[in-house]
Write a protein that holds these residues in place. Structure first.
Motif, PDB file in Angstrom:
ATOM      1  N   ARG A  16       4.849  -3.916   5.021  1.00 52.77           N
ATOM      2  CA  ARG A  16       5.167  -4.265   6.378  1.00 52.77           C
ATOM      3  C   ARG A  16       3.422  -4.961   6.683  1.00 52.77           C
ATOM      4  O   ARG A  16       2.723  -6.104   6.438  1.00 52.77           O
ATOM      5  CB  ARG A  16       5.539  -4.753   7.251  1.00 52.77           C
ATOM      6  CG  ARG A  16       7.187  -5.336   7.439  1.00 52.77           C
ATOM      7  CD  ARG A  16       7.447  -5.070   9.139  1.00 52.77           C
ATOM      8  NE  ARG A  16       7.567  -3.784   8.757  1.00 52.77           N
ATOM      9  CZ  ARG A  16       8.796  -2.946   9.372  1.00 52.77           C
ATOM     10  NH1 ARG A  16       9.966  -3.679   8.206  1.00 52.77           N
ATOM     11  NH2 ARG A  16       8.850  -2.496   9.666  1.00 52.77           N
ATOM     12  N   SER A  17       2.665  -3.503   6.645  1.00 56.12           N
ATOM     13  CA  SER A  17       1.003  -3.179   6.716  1.00 56.12           C
ATOM     14  C   SER A  17       0.543  -3.895   5.871  1.00 56.12           C
ATOM     15  O   SER A  17      -0.602  -4.826   5.869  1.00 56.12           O
ATOM     16  CB  SER A  17       1.422  -1.624   7.449  1.00 56.12           C
ATOM     17  OG  SER A  17       1.244  -1.123   8.416  1.00 56.12           O
ATOM     18  N   ALA A  18       0.723  -3.709   4.803  1.00 54.71           N
ATOM     19  CA  ALA A  18      -0.316  -4.590   3.777  1.00 54.71           C
ATOM     20  C   ALA A  18      -0.417  -5.786   3.649  1.00 54.71           C
ATOM     21  O   ALA A  18      -1.486  -6.453   3.442  1.00 54.71           O
ATOM     22  CB  ALA A  18       0.446  -3.697   2.285  1.00 54.71           C
ATOM     23  N   ALA A  19       1.382  -6.212   3.941  1.00 54.24           N
ATOM     24  CA  ALA A  19       1.383  -7.587   3.607  1.00 54.24           C
ATOM     25  C   ALA A  19       0.684  -8.604   5.404  1.00 54.24           C
ATOM     26  O   ALA A  19      -0.553  -9.246   5.073  1.00 54.24           O
ATOM     27  CB  ALA A  19       3.004  -8.753   4.514  1.00 54.24           C
ATOM     28  N   VAL A  20       0.177  -7.938   6.048  1.00 53.76           N
ATOM     29  CA  VAL A  20      -0.104  -8.765   7.402  1.00 53.76           C
ATOM     30  C   VAL A  20      -1.982  -8.267   7.212  1.00 53.76           C
ATOM     31  O   VAL A  20      -2.373  -9.226   7.234  1.00 53.76           O
ATOM     32  CB  VAL A  20       0.109  -7.549   8.978  1.00 53.76           C
ATOM     33  CG1 VAL A  20      -1.282  -7.954   9.892  1.00 53.76           C
ATOM     34  CG2 VAL A  20       1.556  -8.170   9.082  1.00 53.76           C
ATOM     35  N   PHE A  21      -2.383  -7.350   6.672  1.00 51.49           N
ATOM     36  CA  PHE A  21      -3.328  -6.343   6.820  1.00 51.49           C
ATOM     37  C   PHE A  21      -4.057  -8.118   5.186  1.00 51.49           C
ATOM     38  O   PHE A  21      -5.063  -8.674   5.666  1.00 51.49           O
ATOM     39  CB  PHE A  21      -3.863  -5.294   6.029  1.00 51.49           C
ATOM     40  CG  PHE A  21      -4.789  -5.415   4.764  1.00 51.49           C
ATOM     41  CD1 PHE A  21      -5.434  -5.034   6.071  1.00 51.49           C
ATOM     42  CD2 PHE A  21      -5.621  -5.109   3.462  1.00 51.49           C
ATOM     43  CE1 PHE A  21      -7.740  -4.777   5.619  1.00 51.49           C
ATOM     44  CE2 PHE A  21      -6.646  -4.859   3.251  1.00 51.49           C
ATOM     45  CZ  PHE A  21      -7.941  -4.807   3.931  1.00 51.49           C
ATOM     46  N   SER A  22      -3.208  -7.972   4.262  1.00 50.79           N
ATOM     47  CA  SER A  22      -3.205  -9.011   3.322  1.00 50.79           C
ATOM     48  C   SER A  22      -3.612 -10.496   4.128  1.00 50.79           C
ATOM     49  O   SER A  22      -4.861 -11.363   3.492  1.00 50.79           O
ATOM     50  CB  SER A  22      -2.355  -9.319   1.905  1.00 50.79           C
ATOM     51  OG  SER A  22      -2.785  -8.262   1.412  1.00 50.79           O
ATOM     52  N   LEU A  23      -3.392 -10.974   5.011  1.00 51.86           N
ATOM     53  CA  LEU A  23      -3.065 -12.167   5.276  1.00 51.86           C
ATOM     54  C   LEU A  23      -4.271 -12.095   6.355  1.00 51.86           C
ATOM     55  O   LEU A  23      -4.812 -13.592   6.277  1.00 51.86           O
ATOM     56  CB  LEU A  23      -1.702 -12.783   6.746  1.00 51.86           C
ATOM     57  CG  LEU A  23      -0.263 -12.894   5.536  1.00 51.86           C
ATOM     58  CD1 LEU A  23       1.243 -12.187   6.230  1.00 51.86           C
ATOM     59  CD2 LEU A  23      -0.081 -13.652   4.601  1.00 51.86           C
TER      60      LEU A  23
END
Length: 120
Positions: A16-23
């Protein structure tokens, strides 16, 4: 209680953290392109990405688990269905076959209160 529960709970927040960071990184990049080109489509696209992050964080699915604090199960995450409404003290089985008592805290936490059958 399964010993794989802590491992599953530890992997998902990183994703989830990686997805939020990427967005958010993509939104920042789109804003940079907007400042260079003046194209409104880039600013609108960045706004959509930020709105997606906000909705993702407010969805509450990632907050549905209880975190175990202290004791032999420290760091484990339990599904919401494990703890019934109105439960004050929860008895959980430990990996060694014993039991541990945990108090249910209002912030989706289970706080260690001692081994089963002991006062503390």
């Amino acid at each position: 209680m399964s010993t794989s529960a802590p491992l599953t709970g530890a992997v998902l927040p990183r994703g989830r953290s990686a997805a939020v960071f990427s967005l958010l990184l993509s939104a920042a990049g789109l804003m940079m392109v907007w400042t260079w080109t003046g194209g409104t489509v880039f600013a609108v696209s960045a706004g959509v990405l930020v709105a997606a992050v906000v909705l993702f964080c407010l969805s509450g699915r990632h907050r549905a688990e209880f975190e175990v604090i202290g004791g032999p199960l420290d760091g484990a995450r339990l599904p919401r269905e494990t703890v019934e409404a109105g439960t004050g003290i929860l008895l959980l089985r430990t990996p060694d076959g014993g039991g541990a008592r945990y108090a249910v805290a209002g912030s989706r936490s289970l706080v260690y209160r001692g081994q089963a059958g002991t006062s503390g």
